[in-house]
Design a protein around this motif. Sequence first.
Motif, PDB file in Angstrom:
ATOM      1  N   ARG A  91       0.837  -1.191   0.000  1.00 55.70           N
ATOM      2  CA  ARG A  91       0.000   0.000   0.000  1.00 55.70           C
ATOM      3  C   ARG A  91       0.877   1.248   0.000  1.00 55.70           C
ATOM      4  O   ARG A  91       1.887   1.327   0.696  1.00 55.70           O
ATOM      5  CB  ARG A  91      -0.908   0.032   1.240  1.00 55.70           C
ATOM      6  N   ARG A  92       0.479   2.200  -0.753  1.00 55.25           N
ATOM      7  CA  ARG A  92       1.235   3.444  -0.821  1.00 55.25           C
ATOM      8  C   ARG A  92       0.873   4.331   0.361  1.00 55.25           C
ATOM      9  O   ARG A  92      -0.259   4.346   0.823  1.00 55.25           O
ATOM     10  CB  ARG A  92       0.948   4.168  -2.140  1.00 55.25           C
ATOM     11  N   SER A  93       1.866   5.086   0.792  1.00 50.01           N
ATOM     12  CA  SER A  93       1.619   6.018   1.885  1.00 50.01           C
ATOM     13  C   SER A  93       0.949   7.263   1.347  1.00 50.01           C
ATOM     14  O   SER A  93       0.961   7.542   0.159  1.00 50.01           O
ATOM     15  CB  SER A  93       2.948   6.377   2.552  1.00 50.01           C
ATOM     16  N   GLY A  94       0.374   8.035   2.247  1.00 46.25           N
ATOM     17  CA  GLY A  94      -0.238   9.292   1.858  1.00 46.25           C
ATOM     18  C   GLY A  94      -1.631   9.174   1.304  1.00 46.25           C
ATOM     19  O   GLY A  94      -2.131  10.115   0.698  1.00 46.25           O
ATOM     20  N   ARG A  95      -2.278   8.022   1.497  1.00 47.55           N
ATOM     21  CA  ARG A  95      -3.632   7.852   0.982  1.00 47.55           C
ATOM     22  C   ARG A  95      -4.624   8.489   1.938  1.00 47.55           C
ATOM     23  O   ARG A  95      -4.504   8.403   3.151  1.00 47.55           O
ATOM     24  CB  ARG A  95      -3.951   6.375   0.795  1.00 47.55           C
TER      25      ARG A  95
ATOM     26  N   ARG B 153      -6.179   9.673 -18.412  1.00 48.64           N
ATOM     27  CA  ARG B 153      -7.623   9.782 -18.219  1.00 48.64           C
ATOM     28  C   ARG B 153      -8.043  11.160 -17.710  1.00 48.64           C
ATOM     29  O   ARG B 153      -9.068  11.701 -18.131  1.00 48.64           O
ATOM     30  CB  ARG B 153      -8.089   8.691 -17.247  1.00 48.64           C
ATOM     31  N   VAL B 154      -7.272  11.737 -16.774  1.00 41.77           N
ATOM     32  CA  VAL B 154      -7.638  13.053 -16.230  1.00 41.77           C
ATOM     33  C   VAL B 154      -7.608  14.104 -17.326  1.00 41.77           C
ATOM     34  O   VAL B 154      -8.547  14.898 -17.489  1.00 41.77           O
ATOM     35  CB  VAL B 154      -6.693  13.434 -15.074  1.00 41.77           C
ATOM     36  N   ARG B 155      -6.525  14.131 -18.082  1.00 41.15           N
ATOM     37  CA  ARG B 155      -6.407  15.106 -19.171  1.00 41.15           C
ATOM     38  C   ARG B 155      -7.536  14.922 -20.183  1.00 41.15           C
ATOM     39  O   ARG B 155      -8.116  15.892 -20.681  1.00 41.15           O
ATOM     40  CB  ARG B 155      -5.050  14.928 -19.857  1.00 41.15           C
ATOM     41  N   SER B 156      -7.870  13.671 -20.473  1.00 42.82           N
ATOM     42  CA  SER B 156      -8.934  13.388 -21.440  1.00 42.82           C
ATOM     43  C   SER B 156     -10.284  13.891 -20.940  1.00 42.82           C
ATOM     44  O   SER B 156     -11.058  14.495 -21.692  1.00 42.82           O
ATOM     45  CB  SER B 156      -9.006  11.886 -21.718  1.00 42.82           C
TER      46      SER B 156
ATOM     47  N   ARG C 177      -1.259  11.540 -10.790  1.00 42.23           N
ATOM     48  CA  ARG C 177      -0.375  11.149  -9.696  1.00 42.23           C
ATOM     49  C   ARG C 177      -1.183  10.816  -8.441  1.00 42.23           C
ATOM     50  O   ARG C 177      -0.930   9.797  -7.774  1.00 42.23           O
ATOM     51  CB  ARG C 177       0.620  12.285  -9.404  1.00 42.23           C
ATOM     52  N   LYS C 178      -2.163  11.638  -8.112  1.00 45.65           N
ATOM     53  CA  LYS C 178      -2.979  11.378  -6.928  1.00 45.65           C
ATOM     54  C   LYS C 178      -3.849  10.136  -7.117  1.00 45.65           C
ATOM     55  O   LYS C 178      -4.054   9.365  -6.177  1.00 45.65           O
ATOM     56  CB  LYS C 178      -3.858  12.593  -6.631  1.00 45.65           C
ATOM     57  N   LEU C 179      -4.356   9.942  -8.328  1.00 42.97           N
ATOM     58  CA  LEU C 179      -5.147   8.740  -8.583  1.00 42.97           C
ATOM     59  C   LEU C 179      -4.308   7.489  -8.402  1.00 42.97           C
ATOM     60  O   LEU C 179      -4.767   6.484  -7.850  1.00 42.97           O
ATOM     61  CB  LEU C 179      -5.725   8.784 -10.004  1.00 42.97           C
ATOM     62  N   ALA C 180      -3.065   7.521  -8.879  1.00 48.89           N
ATOM     63  CA  ALA C 180      -2.183   6.362  -8.736  1.00 48.89           C
ATOM     64  C   ALA C 180      -1.891   6.072  -7.265  1.00 48.89           C
ATOM     65  O   ALA C 180      -1.827   4.909  -6.848  1.00 48.89           O
ATOM     66  CB  ALA C 180      -0.880   6.604  -9.495  1.00 48.89           C
ATOM     67  N   ARG C 181      -1.741   7.114  -6.473  1.00 45.42           N
ATOM     68  CA  ARG C 181      -1.456   6.923  -5.052  1.00 45.42           C
ATOM     69  C   ARG C 181      -2.644   6.330  -4.296  1.00 45.42           C
ATOM     70  O   ARG C 181      -2.482   5.613  -3.319  1.00 45.42           O
ATOM     71  CB  ARG C 181      -1.051   8.256  -4.416  1.00 45.42           C
ATOM     72  N   HIS C 182      -3.837   6.623  -4.763  1.00 43.11           N
ATOM     73  CA  HIS C 182      -5.050   6.155  -4.083  1.00 43.11           C
ATOM     74  C   HIS C 182      -5.682   4.938  -4.755  1.00 43.11           C
ATOM     75  O   HIS C 182      -6.764   4.509  -4.360  1.00 43.11           O
ATOM     76  CB  HIS C 182      -6.086   7.280  -4.017  1.00 43.11           C
ATOM     77  N   ALA C 183      -5.004   4.379  -5.758  1.00 46.45           N
ATOM     78  CA  ALA C 183      -5.572   3.231  -6.468  1.00 46.45           C
ATOM     79  C   ALA C 183      -5.732   2.052  -5.516  1.00 46.45           C
ATOM     80  O   ALA C 183      -4.873   1.783  -4.672  1.00 46.45           O
ATOM     81  CB  ALA C 183      -4.670   2.843  -7.636  1.00 46.45           C
ATOM     82  N   VAL C 184      -6.857   1.335  -5.642  1.00 45.94           N
ATOM     83  CA  VAL C 184      -7.147   0.180  -4.801  1.00 45.94           C
ATOM     84  C   VAL C 184      -6.737  -1.075  -5.546  1.00 45.94           C
ATOM     85  O   VAL C 184      -7.228  -1.351  -6.645  1.00 45.94           O
ATOM     86  CB  VAL C 184      -8.644   0.116  -4.430  1.00 45.94           C
TER      87      VAL C 184
END
Length: 454
Positions: free
Chosen positions: A20-24, A95-98, A209-216
């Motif tokens: 699990r990534r930190s900062g979630r 996806r965000v940019r799109s 970047r934030k989406l990747a950090r919070h990905a489940v």
Amino acid sequence: MPPITTAAPEKAVTVSAPPRRSGRSRLYPWLVFALTFGLLLSDYMSRQVLSAVFPFLKAEWSLSDSHLASLNSVVALMVGLLTLPLSILADRWGRVRSLVVMAALWSAATMLCAVAGSYEQMLGARFLVGVGEAAYGSVGIAVVLSVFAPRLRASLSGAFMAGGSFGSVIGVAFGGVIAVQLSWRWSFASMAIFGLILVALFWSLISERKLARHAVHDDHANTVDTAATAPSTLERAPISSLFTNPAVLCAYIGGGLQMFTAAALMAWLPSFFGRSYGLAADKAAAMSAIFVLLIGAGMIVCGILADRVARIDPARKWTVAIAVSLAAGVLLIIGFQLPHGPAQLVLLGVGAFFSAGSTGAVTAMVANLTHPTVRASAFGTTTLANSLLGLAAGPFVVGVLADRIGLANALQFAPIVYLGAVAVFLVGKRVYPAGIRKLAALSAAPAQQTEAVE
């Protein structure tokens, strides 16, 4: 939702869960849902505000019902044609940019609708609205599901897709009021301004970047949950896998057919209440908004029901889709046959509640039956089927029939399409176990190839 398992005797595929990534943050996924949902509201507000101003355009430009239907269906047609290629592009471009580019385009195109001086100019502007909205649903739901646990898949899918109904409610209700109080041009302009404000908020708060950090990711050690496993840890599946599984094909087709009547209701109820019940444009829009709200509520409730019913056996989602489609078809067929009055309104209201209720179950079944590396494209294919078989076909077919037999009579035929949806869902339920085995074999192939090399 529990991990996907099969009755096949093959050895289960194992994938170690990444750390699990930190900062979630627990709140960030809900922020993602809220802003993505908000843009979906804007999407359908811009799309369905047209229905509220049908009477004004018909009178000002002397348009037939077929012309009005084409203004509605051109959006869904472009969504159908472009959703898959744009979904694939979004997976590669970001996806965000799109999503930001899509929302900015449909909002600007809606502003062009506000200044259109003829039917041809309005048709061109609506064409651009469709281009902007083409892949938003598929890419948006992929973003949302990436930061939530897989057990919530049908519930979240139903709630997210219900944003289309709620956006339609807002677009039709406020569009009708604004058209009466100011003009139909301000109805379009207000929707465009709302969309541009949300674009700015989304762009400033959501990032890849934030989406990747919070990905489940998958937390189960022994079984691959193909919805939750990070795509980056797997070999990319071929795009052809989206069309070679009979069960997922049934989900695409059945889901598209069940949207046919719901789309017709959202497009034509304001005109129906105006012509059949003698209501003014603003009151007809307000009345139809109640029914569209029922459509959205049904999507949420039936999605939650599908998750609960399918806790032990995921195949029960097919049963929910069958029951909901059958209920909607029977209620609406009887309702449109009744004389105008309270009894008809009650039956139509209950039928509207179930009219798109299988959306959450269908989306969950598509996720269950497709590889995680092509899931956004799978949702794009779902949107393609929904658009071509439902969102584009429903309003257009009813509009063409209305020119020949009257709107009230045309709406009587729309619910018959549910019988086709029920038949397809029955076939899908029958071939579902084989579809799961086919997906398991596809997921196991890269691992087997790696073992052979070693």
